[in-house]
Write a protein that holds these residues in place. Structure first.
Motif, PDB file in Angstrom:
ATOM      1  N   ASP B  91       0.765  -1.332  -0.014  1.00  0.00           N
ATOM      2  CA  ASP B  91      -0.067  -0.183   0.086  1.00  0.00           C
ATOM      3  C   ASP B  91       0.858   1.190   0.022  1.00  0.00           C
ATOM      4  O   ASP B  91       1.217   1.721   1.005  1.00  0.00           O
ATOM      5  N   ALA B  92       1.188   1.804  -1.058  1.00  0.00           N
ATOM      6  CA  ALA B  92       2.022   2.926  -1.399  1.00  0.00           C
ATOM      7  C   ALA B  92       1.580   4.098  -0.617  1.00  0.00           C
ATOM      8  O   ALA B  92       2.511   4.761   0.184  1.00  0.00           O
ATOM      9  N   GLN B  93       0.010   4.181  -0.718  1.00  0.00           N
ATOM     10  CA  GLN B  93      -0.257   5.547   0.058  1.00  0.00           C
ATOM     11  C   GLN B  93       0.285   5.316   1.764  1.00  0.00           C
ATOM     12  O   GLN B  93       0.531   6.254   2.302  1.00  0.00           O
ATOM     13  N   SER B  94      -0.114   4.270   2.211  1.00  0.00           N
ATOM     14  CA  SER B  94       0.335   4.209   3.747  1.00  0.00           C
ATOM     15  C   SER B  94       1.772   4.496   4.061  1.00  0.00           C
ATOM     16  O   SER B  94       2.132   5.086   4.897  1.00  0.00           O
ATOM     17  N   PHE B  95       2.394   4.096   3.200  1.00  0.00           N
ATOM     18  CA  PHE B  95       4.059   4.665   3.292  1.00  0.00           C
ATOM     19  C   PHE B  95       4.093   6.243   3.086  1.00  0.00           C
ATOM     20  O   PHE B  95       4.761   6.802   3.936  1.00  0.00           O
ATOM     21  N   LEU B  96       3.676   6.680   2.014  1.00  0.00           N
ATOM     22  CA  LEU B  96       3.654   8.168   1.941  1.00  0.00           C
ATOM     23  C   LEU B  96       3.424   8.895   3.250  1.00  0.00           C
ATOM     24  O   LEU B  96       3.672   9.863   3.619  1.00  0.00           O
ATOM     25  N   ASN B  97       2.240   8.019   4.128  1.00  0.00           N
ATOM     26  CA  ASN B  97       1.784   8.742   5.061  1.00  0.00           C
ATOM     27  C   ASN B  97       2.489   8.792   6.265  1.00  0.00           C
ATOM     28  O   ASN B  97       2.129   9.355   7.392  1.00  0.00           O
ATOM     29  N   LEU B  98       3.596   8.011   6.381  1.00  0.00           N
ATOM     30  CA  LEU B  98       4.549   7.710   7.358  1.00  0.00           C
ATOM     31  C   LEU B  98       4.876   9.094   8.274  1.00  0.00           C
ATOM     32  O   LEU B  98       4.844   9.426   9.258  1.00  0.00           O
ATOM     33  N   GLY B  99       5.427  10.001   7.342  1.00  0.00           N
ATOM     34  CA  GLY B  99       5.613  11.374   7.783  1.00  0.00           C
ATOM     35  C   GLY B  99       4.672  12.142   8.517  1.00  0.00           C
ATOM     36  O   GLY B  99       4.904  12.522   9.558  1.00  0.00           O
ATOM     37  N   HIS B 100       3.094  12.007   7.833  1.00  0.00           N
ATOM     38  CA  HIS B 100       2.237  12.596   8.560  1.00  0.00           C
ATOM     39  C   HIS B 100       2.075  12.014   9.900  1.00  0.00           C
ATOM     40  O   HIS B 100       1.778  12.728  11.090  1.00  0.00           O
ATOM     41  N   TRP B 101       2.062  10.759  10.085  1.00  0.00           N
ATOM     42  CA  TRP B 101       2.052   9.848  11.402  1.00  0.00           C
ATOM     43  C   TRP B 101       3.184  10.290  12.418  1.00  0.00           C
ATOM     44  O   TRP B 101       2.864  10.365  13.669  1.00  0.00           O
TER      45      TRP B 101
END
Lengths: 661, 202
Positions: B91-101
């Motif tokens: 899930d590429a999006q979930s990786f992209l969201n790491l910074g947000h988390w």
């Protein structure tokens, strides 16, 4: 009116303690458990403390002293240096680290002797004689009263919370302000009930904005003693000493409290809050459940053209017993207002046709979105991605949804996607698949399930909105109810930083869907959808479950984390019939209560204007009075339901928000 | 001091459906259910373990991943000793969201120096054939964001799960030891909560 009105209890709190030094050693103390009251006698206010008899036992918290010949003894003096007082431990840690041991009284001859011994600790004074109250914290809070003749009474220790409530109660009669020399000392300034009460009224809808406005309003400056007044108000808003302590659990609780500002105000800042007055709720009546409504019962309530007659009676039957499963597919459509009760077969056929067209029009909208479009629509993409994930993990052990490529899964997915088109602002929020799953299971039809789901979502909408206002409202309402029903437990939860009831979040968000087995969810929901016996009945369901768990929670001294864990782990261990019996009994108890606080009757919709409350009462008692003629019952039904089912019916209630949330 | 069992609070964060609950359940109960319900609200489980001869209790907090639940999730960030930022390698999006988390956690947990806070990155679901995120991509991200350790896990096959949680415990203990050395012994470190063995439950 006779001059000698019976004394009125303004505040009562059980489970406060005096630590009495025994003669042998100053390091050893025994605890005298008792109750503290604020009493109004002919317009004069008294504070009194009375020890409990030993047979009542010291307290359920300590559980150490079971017979009158022994006393509980502290083997460790609870005195701590100041820096340690500010440590992160909770009150219960403190209590737990102190060990208790039994000690047989060697000089005590009998119980009565011992009781006299205890009774010497009782005191009572008129608040006009009160000079100061010293507020101290030692993990728990304790208060020391000093009277005008300089007599100092023994410290009263609030091991089970409640000191704030007591001070709030006291502020109804006297004006307390912090001593300039020592902020732990509250000085009784003037005995001026009238002034303080008039400002309590102002604070009734207390919020900070009001205070700001109040400060700026020049009119108020003309009032005498304005500085006292502002002191009074700011005292009410000043966080208590304990809130400055750095405790992670408390921090979490504080943050949660900030999210639910109304709750905080309700609990602490609203001096006029009625629940402070102890209300005698009377005994909880016995309640019987009935058998589920069967096909023939249902058929009896339909005329030849398919209109449902005597709806209040039918709803009462459903409330008391639920529906047999075979009936659900039909009956839920009425309960959920998809079908009007007074529609004919013909009208329903037309309605269904219209609704089918409307459904597929919306379904086509997301079905026809191309990949390119989807790339540029992040919201739709996010909804879709989460729906796909959640559908794969919703009720997968249920036959209807188990296995790979089960058609049930595809329907669940498609209906949720179509709902996004129906209400794109809300879209898909986790928890919605839980609400849809039982409905789809019962309907076994995409279009019917969709519209029934839409109707259910109308009630649950606020739970899922951006600000989750529905959740906040419900938590506040639940707290209000619990405080009335069980002040001791409520105080316990508050002392554990759990007074905002966060642990009920999942219960409320998806109406116990995860707490009960699938069949029991169906039963509970159809019972709730009758709208009987009052609005917000699901909050009484919460109270019923908590009532069954409170002993365990208090006996085991559960703290913030343990309470959350315990409640989470009740899932699938609850018995629906038992819960419904208790919930209804609590309702009866509250309904029969003569002096129900306004806030509570408003939550339950019991304070509606005479006309509608008569209707409600008669509706509820239909079963008990079978002589009511079908004709008049039918007319009654038309008069208030107007054939539009659940939503319309509630419109006569003054607190509609409460119901929808 | 050494005999006392410490309670370490560890929190799993990441997008919905990346396998946070599955990782927790695999580690604590050694069970896996592909159709486990998505989490509503917050839950936690305790697990006792021994790292380098020291007994610790990991209190693992699991939260609902959807953005909507942020306000009810974030209060529980307080007091965390370690944060496991989780994404799905499928899930590429979930990786992209790491910074947000990472940012959300640092803000609400009131972490003063995110670069020295023990974050651990978990790329879950490596059992899945269609990967959308490569190991190199993640390693680069970790490098650019403070050099957090990275574990590729599978809650389904139990790959690397225990290793990741043990590393979390090890990092927290190491950090505490370092701070204990830096600080004079008679100064109370107000940033850290005291370890109280009586607080760990069940």
């Amino acid at each position: 009116m006779a001059a000698t009105t019976p004394p009125k209890i303004i505040f009562e709190h059980e489970g406060v303690f005096i630590h009495s030094n025994t003669e042998e050693s100053e390091d050893q103390e025994s605890l005298i458990s008792g109750f503290l009251r604020i009493i109004d006698k002919d317009g004069e206010t008294f504070v009194e403390y009375k020890p409990l008899e030993d047979t009542v036992d010291l307290s359920n918290m300590l559980c150490a002293c079971k017979d009158s010949s022994s006393v509980v003894e502290w083997t460790q003096r609870p005195h701590r240096p100041l820096d340690q007082q500010l440590s992160c431990e909770t009150e219960w840690d403190m209590v737990n680290t102190v060990s208790f041991k039994r000690k047989v009284h060697t000089n005590g001859e009998g119980g009565s002797n011992h009781f006299n011994e205890r009774n010497k600790w009782a005191f009572s004074f008129n608040v006009s004689e009160l000079r100061t109250v010293t507020v101290k914290h030692e993990g728990w809070s304790y208060l020391i009263f000093c009277l005008r003749d300089d007599a100092t009474l023994p410290a009263i220790h609030f091991h089970q919370g409640g000191s704030q409530g007591f001070l709030d109660g006291l502020r109804k009669s006297v004006h307390l302000s912090e001593s300039p020399d020592d902020k732990n000392i509250l000085v009784v300034c003037t005995y001026n009930k009238a002034i303080s009460q008039s400002f309590e009224n102002l604070l009734d809808d207390s919020n900070y904005g009001l205070v700001q406005k109040f400060k700026k309003d020049p009119y108020t400056t003309t009032l005498g003693g304005f500085s006292k007044v502002t002191n009074y108000i700011f005292d009410a808003f000043r966080p208590s000493e304990s809130e400055y302590q750095q405790r992670p659990d408390e921090e979490v609780a504080d943050l949660l409290g900030e999210l639910i500002p109304g709750l905080e105000i309700n609990q602490q800042e609203e001096p006029g809050f009625e629940v402070i007055t102890r209300v005698d709720l009377g005994t909880r009546p016995e309640v019987q459940r009935r058998e589920p409504v069967m096909m023939e019962d249902w058929a009896k309530h339909q005329d030849s053209e398919g209109r449902v007659s005597n709806v209040p009676h039918l709803k009462q039957l459903i409330f008391k017993g639920g529906l047999c499963h075979a009936l659900r597919k039909e009956a839920w459509k009425f309960l959920l207002s998809y079908y009007p009760w007074d529609s004919t077969h013909e009208e329903r056929k037309n309605l269904q046709k219209r609704k089918t067209d409307e459904y597929f029009r919306m379904k086509l909208q997301w079905k026809s979105v191309s990949e390119e479009q989807e790339k540029r629509n992040s919201r739709l993409r996010d909804y879709k991605s989460l729906i796909e994930k959640d559908v794969n993990r919703t009720d997968r052990n249920n036959k209807f949804y188990e296995g790979l490529d089960n058609p049930g899964l595809i329907l669940l997915h498609d209906i949720l996607m179509t709902y996004c088109m129906y209400d794109f602002d809300l879209g898909y929020v986790q928890g919605m698949s839980d609400l849809l799953s039982p409905i789809l299971f019962v309907m076994e039809n995409e279009v019917d399930a969709f519209w029934c789901f839409v109707s259910f979502m109308d009630h649950m909408h606020e739970n899922f909105e951006e600000q989750m206002q529905g959740m906040k409202t419900q938590l506040i309402q639940l707290s209000t109810l619990l405080r009335l029903l069980d002040l001791a437990f409520w105080n316990y939860l508050e002392a554990q930083d759990s007074g905002y009831l966060y642990f009920c979040f999942r219960w409320l968000l998806i109406r116990f869907k995860r707490e009960l087995c699938f069949q029991d969810v169906l039963r509970l929901w159809e019972v709730m959808w009758t709208g009987l016996p009052c609005q917000n009945f699901h909050l009484l369901v919460c109270c019923a479950i908590l009532d069954s768990e409170k002993q365990k929670i208090m006996d085991r001294h559960y703290g913030f984390n343990e309470i959350l864990k315990h409640i989470n782990e009740l899932s699938m261990k609850l018995d629906i019939e038992e819960i419904l019996i208790k919930s209804e009994a609590i309702y009866m108890q509250l309904k029969n209560c003569k002096d129900l606080p306004h806030s509570v009757s408003e939550i339950l919709g019991l304070n509606t204007i005479t006309e509608s409350s008569t209707l409600e009462t008669s509706e509820y008692s239909v079963l008990e009075s079978p002589q009511i003629s079908p004709r008049s019952a039918h007319r009654q039904d038309q008069a208030y339901s107007n054939g539009h089912g659940l939503l319309q019916e509630t419109s006569h209630n003054t607190c509609k928000v409460g119901f929808i949330s | 001091m050494a005999a006392k069992s410490s309670l370490l609070k560890v929190i799993l964060l990441g997008d919905g459906g990346v396998g946070k609950s599955s990782l927790m359940n695999r580690y604590v109960s050694d069970k896996f259910d592909a159709h486990l319900f998505h989490t509503i609200g917050v839950e936690f489980l305790n697990k006792e373990l021994e790292v380098d001869g020291r007994r610790v209790t990991l209190q693992i907090w699991d939260t609902a991943g959807q953005e909507r639940f942020r306000s009810l999730r974030t209060p529980f960030y307080r007091g965390s000793d370690c944060c496991l930022l989780t994404f799905g390698v499928d899930d590429a999006q979930s990786f992209l969201n790491l910074g947000h988390w990472r940012k959300e956690f640092a803000y609400y947990a009131d972490v003063k120096e995110p670069d020295s806070f023990p974050f651990i990155i978990l790329g879950n679901k490596i059992d899945v054939v269609e990967r959308q995120v490569t190991t190199e991509e993640v390693q680069r991200w970790c490098c650019d964001n403070g050099g957090h350790p990275y574990f590729e896990t599978s809650a389904k096959d139990a790959t690397n799960v225990a290793e990741a949680f043990e590393e979390a415990a090890r990092r927290v203990l190491a950090l505490e030891d370092r701070q204990a050395h830096v600080m004079p012994s008679d100064v109370v470190d107000l940033r850290r909560k005291p370890r109280s063995s009586s607080r760990c439950c069940l």
